[in-house]
Design a protein around this motif. Structure first.
Motif, PDB file in Angstrom:
ATOM      1  N   GLU A 129       7.444   2.404  17.543  1.00  8.96           N
ATOM      2  CA  GLU A 129       8.659   2.635  17.613  1.00  8.96           C
ATOM      3  C   GLU A 129       9.580   1.629  17.198  1.00  8.96           C
ATOM      4  OE1 GLU A 129       9.081   4.417  21.673  1.00  8.96           O
ATOM      5  OE2 GLU A 129       8.023   6.428  21.162  1.00  8.96           O
ATOM      6  N   ARG A 130       9.375   0.473  17.885  1.00 11.02           N
ATOM      7  CA  ARG A 130      10.346  -0.444  17.610  1.00 11.02           C
ATOM      8  C   ARG A 130      10.237  -0.761  16.115  1.00 11.02           C
ATOM      9  NH1 ARG A 130       8.233  -2.258  22.642  1.00 11.02           N
ATOM     10  NH2 ARG A 130       6.600  -3.366  21.688  1.00 11.02           N
ATOM     11  N   ALA A 131       8.987  -0.796  15.475  1.00 12.51           N
ATOM     12  CA  ALA A 131       8.676  -1.106  14.184  1.00 12.51           C
ATOM     13  C   ALA A 131       9.396  -0.286  13.109  1.00 12.51           C
ATOM     14  CB  ALA A 131       7.350  -1.276  13.818  1.00 12.51           C
ATOM     15  N   GLU A 132       9.427   1.023  13.810  1.00 16.22           N
ATOM     16  CA  GLU A 132      10.050   2.092  12.595  1.00 16.22           C
ATOM     17  C   GLU A 132      11.638   1.842  12.922  1.00 16.22           C
ATOM     18  OE1 GLU A 132       8.681   4.092  10.795  1.00 16.22           O
ATOM     19  OE2 GLU A 132       6.435   3.991  11.236  1.00 16.22           O
ATOM     20  N   ALA A 133      11.931   1.508  13.910  1.00 12.28           N
ATOM     21  CA  ALA A 133      13.482   1.510  14.045  1.00 12.28           C
ATOM     22  C   ALA A 133      13.921   0.178  13.401  1.00 12.28           C
ATOM     23  CB  ALA A 133      13.897   1.166  15.470  1.00 12.28           C
ATOM     24  N   ARG A 134      13.240  -0.983  13.320  1.00  6.96           N
ATOM     25  CA  ARG A 134      13.582  -2.099  12.768  1.00  6.96           C
ATOM     26  C   ARG A 134      13.433  -1.970  11.163  1.00  6.96           C
ATOM     27  NH1 ARG A 134      10.388  -5.210  15.242  1.00  6.96           N
ATOM     28  NH2 ARG A 134       8.491  -5.303  14.004  1.00  6.96           N
ATOM     29  N   ALA A 191       2.218   0.657   9.173  1.00  9.51           N
ATOM     30  CA  ALA A 191       0.968   1.368   8.845  1.00  9.51           C
ATOM     31  C   ALA A 191      -0.253   0.749   9.764  1.00  9.51           C
ATOM     32  CB  ALA A 191       0.577   0.839   7.320  1.00  9.51           C
ATOM     33  N   VAL A 192      -0.382  -0.561  10.078  1.00 10.63           N
ATOM     34  CA  VAL A 192      -1.522  -0.871  10.829  1.00 10.63           C
ATOM     35  C   VAL A 192      -1.259  -0.309  12.166  1.00 10.63           C
ATOM     36  CG1 VAL A 192      -2.298  -2.847  11.959  1.00 10.63           C
ATOM     37  CG2 VAL A 192      -1.747  -3.094   9.733  1.00 10.63           C
ATOM     38  N   LEU A 193      -0.248  -0.307  12.764  1.00 11.12           N
ATOM     39  CA  LEU A 193       0.128   0.380  14.058  1.00 11.12           C
ATOM     40  C   LEU A 193      -0.254   1.812  13.974  1.00 11.12           C
ATOM     41  CD1 LEU A 193       3.585  -1.305  15.224  1.00 11.12           C
ATOM     42  CD2 LEU A 193       1.317  -1.620  16.129  1.00 11.12           C
ATOM     43  N   ARG A 194       0.085   2.440  13.053  1.00 11.33           N
ATOM     44  CA  ARG A 194       0.019   3.809  12.975  1.00 11.33           C
ATOM     45  C   ARG A 194      -1.750   4.159  12.791  1.00 11.33           C
ATOM     46  NH1 ARG A 194       3.747   3.844   8.799  1.00 11.33           N
ATOM     47  NH2 ARG A 194       5.638   4.396   9.412  1.00 11.33           N
ATOM     48  N   GLU A 195      -2.553   3.274  12.074  1.00  7.72           N
ATOM     49  CA  GLU A 195      -3.914   3.603  12.263  1.00  7.72           C
ATOM     50  C   GLU A 195      -4.410   3.166  13.721  1.00  7.72           C
ATOM     51  OE1 GLU A 195      -5.429   0.514   9.598  1.00  7.72           O
ATOM     52  OE2 GLU A 195      -4.671   1.687   7.721  1.00  7.72           O
ATOM     53  N   ASP A 196      -3.724   2.247  14.467  1.00  8.02           N
ATOM     54  CA  ASP A 196      -4.357   1.970  15.914  1.00  8.02           C
ATOM     55  C   ASP A 196      -4.068   3.230  16.783  1.00  8.02           C
ATOM     56  OD1 ASP A 196      -5.167  -0.432  15.232  1.00  8.02           O
ATOM     57  OD2 ASP A 196      -3.225  -1.523  16.096  1.00  8.02           O
ATOM     58  N   LEU A 197      -2.691   3.937  16.459  1.00  5.43           N
ATOM     59  CA  LEU A 197      -2.559   5.217  17.232  1.00  5.43           C
ATOM     60  C   LEU A 197      -3.421   6.277  16.993  1.00  5.43           C
ATOM     61  CD1 LEU A 197       1.363   5.023  17.241  1.00  5.43           C
ATOM     62  CD2 LEU A 197       0.089   4.855  19.037  1.00  5.43           C
ATOM     63  N   GLY A 198      -3.886   6.171  15.957  1.00  3.70           N
ATOM     64  CA  GLY A 198      -4.938   7.058  15.389  1.00  3.70           C
ATOM     65  C   GLY A 198      -6.158   6.876  15.944  1.00  3.70           C
ATOM     66  N   ARG A 199      -6.559   5.675  16.208  1.00  2.00           N
ATOM     67  CA  ARG A 199      -8.021   5.385  16.738  1.00  2.00           C
ATOM     68  C   ARG A 199      -7.859   5.690  18.111  1.00  2.00           C
ATOM     69  NH1 ARG A 199      -7.709   0.893  12.920  1.00  2.00           N
ATOM     70  NH2 ARG A 199      -6.839  -0.523  14.766  1.00  2.00           N
ATOM     71  N   ILE A 200      -6.837   5.407  19.039  1.00  2.00           N
ATOM     72  CA  ILE A 200      -6.649   5.638  20.403  1.00  2.00           C
ATOM     73  C   ILE A 200      -6.576   7.208  20.407  1.00  2.00           C
ATOM     74  CG2 ILE A 200      -5.206   5.568  22.216  1.00  2.00           C
ATOM     75  CD1 ILE A 200      -4.141   2.931  21.415  1.00  2.00           C
ATOM     76  N   ALA A 201      -5.874   7.938  19.864  1.00  2.00           N
ATOM     77  CA  ALA A 201      -6.033   9.507  19.855  1.00  2.00           C
ATOM     78  C   ALA A 201      -7.317   9.914  19.684  1.00  2.00           C
ATOM     79  CB  ALA A 201      -4.814  10.039  19.002  1.00  2.00           C
TER      80      ALA A 201
END
Length: 351
Positions: A145-150, A88-98
């Motif tokens: 991607e790695r987190a989602e796969a794990r 969830a934290v990584l998704r927030e980071d991607l959202g901020r970068i985008a």
């Protein structure tokens, strides 16, 4: 009948399964009717007890395995919770970068700015900005991607662990039911022979108990290893003409009954109010009686030692349910009993 708790009563499966019978008709004396009782029934009872003992071992091993599997599944669930939070934290980071790229106009306007730059330094700064944004985005995407796969792998592992645990618990439940059924069958086959002996008024030959070796550091022991006390000495009730003459131990049919001390078997009888009973003479002029048995494992005249299995509990004779009736007497006959709890306590045995 009110039970007085003196020592915890274990699951009946555990200590009944210990009574593995090696059925062998003994040479009887005057109190034993030769040939009474079916050897095939005794062999079947022995086989059932052996199977119950093996099944109990499997059940205990399976129960331990199930506990380990439960711990593993719980650890996987805890790890999944942490990974979900990280994703969830990584998704927030991607959202901020985008969002940042969108506000800056994306990569194409930056390239156009560099082409229109007036000096090389401004061009290099623009290039570094683009590279930094791309690297940051690539790293964030890779981590996500790695987190989602794990997360997907661990979710599959957790689901498989819980499924395995559920299947194992179902197997254990079926195994336990099988144990209880076999033990119940063995007990009542044993009791059926006891009832036949009581009806005939004569005992079949001693069925020897293949008891495990035991080292006792004391000269006296309780008549059964695990029990709850029920009717006590001197208590009143409609079942007795006067007062209760012994101490009752609530135990299932087939529980090994032990000689409380060294002595000589002076009576093995079948019939009457006590059903199948054994009387042992001890040094010092005292006698102990073990009544309402389902089977005897000794012959009249035999020497016994403390803790030796001399029979199996039952519900023969004038009995309202499975238990051992234990008496201490000053003569071999009824009517001369003393308080067995106090008598054993005086010899270091606390019930």
């Amino acid at each position: 009948m009110r039970l007085t708790r003196r020592r915890p009563l274990l699951v009946a499966v555990l200590f009944c399964a210990l009574a593995v019978l090696a059925a062998r008709p003994a040479d009887g004396d005057g109190s034993h009717a030769p040939g009474h009782g079916s050897p095939s029934v005794s062999a079947e009872v022995a086989r059932l007890y052996e199977e119950a003992a093996k099944a109990t071992e499997q059940y205990e091993a399976g129960r331990e395995e199930a506990e380990k599997q439960r711990d593993l599944a719980q650890r996987l669930e805890e790890r999944l919770d942490r990974e979900r939070q990280q994703a969830a934290v990584l998704r927030e980071d991607l959202g901020r970068i985008a969002s940042s790229q969108y506000r800056d106009g994306g990569g194409l306007p930056l390239t156009a700015h560099m082409l229109l730059a007036d000096d090389p330094e401004q061009l290099m700064r623009g290039q570094r900005v683009v590279q930094h944004v791309e690297v940051t985005l690539d790293q964030a995407l890779g981590r996500s991607e790695r987190a989602e796969a794990r997360l997907a792998r661990d979710e599959a592992k957790a689901a498989a662990a819980w499924k395995k645990l559920e299947q194992r618990n179902e197997e254990l439940a079926a195994l336990k039911q099988d144990i209880e059924g076999k033990l119940e069958s063995a007990r009542w086959k044993l009791q059926g022979e006891a009832d036949a002996s009581v009806a005939a008024g004569s005992c079949r030959g001693a069925v020897r108990l293949d008891q495990p070796p035991a080292q006792y550091t004391t000269s006296w022991v309780a008549p059964v290893e695990t029990y709850e006390l029920s009717a006590s000495y001197g208590s009143g009730g409609a079942r007795w003409a006067n007062r209760h003459t012994g101490q009752d131990f609530a135990v299932p049919i087939g529980t090994p009954v032990r000689a409380v001390g060294s002595g000589t078997v002076v009576r093995v009888s079948c019939g009457g109010a006590f059903g199948i009973e054994i009387v042992v003479e001890h040094p010092g002029g005292y006698y102990t009686q073990y009544a309402h048995l389902a089977a005897v494992a000794v012959d009249q005249g035999e020497r016994v030692s403390p803790g030796q299995w001399i029979g199996q509990s039952g519900t023969s004779g004038n009995s309202t349910g499975p238990h051992l009736h234990f008496e201490v007497r000053v003569t071999p006959e009824t009517g001369s009993s003393v308080d067995p709890v106090a008598w054993l306590a005086g010899r270091g045995v606390t019930l």
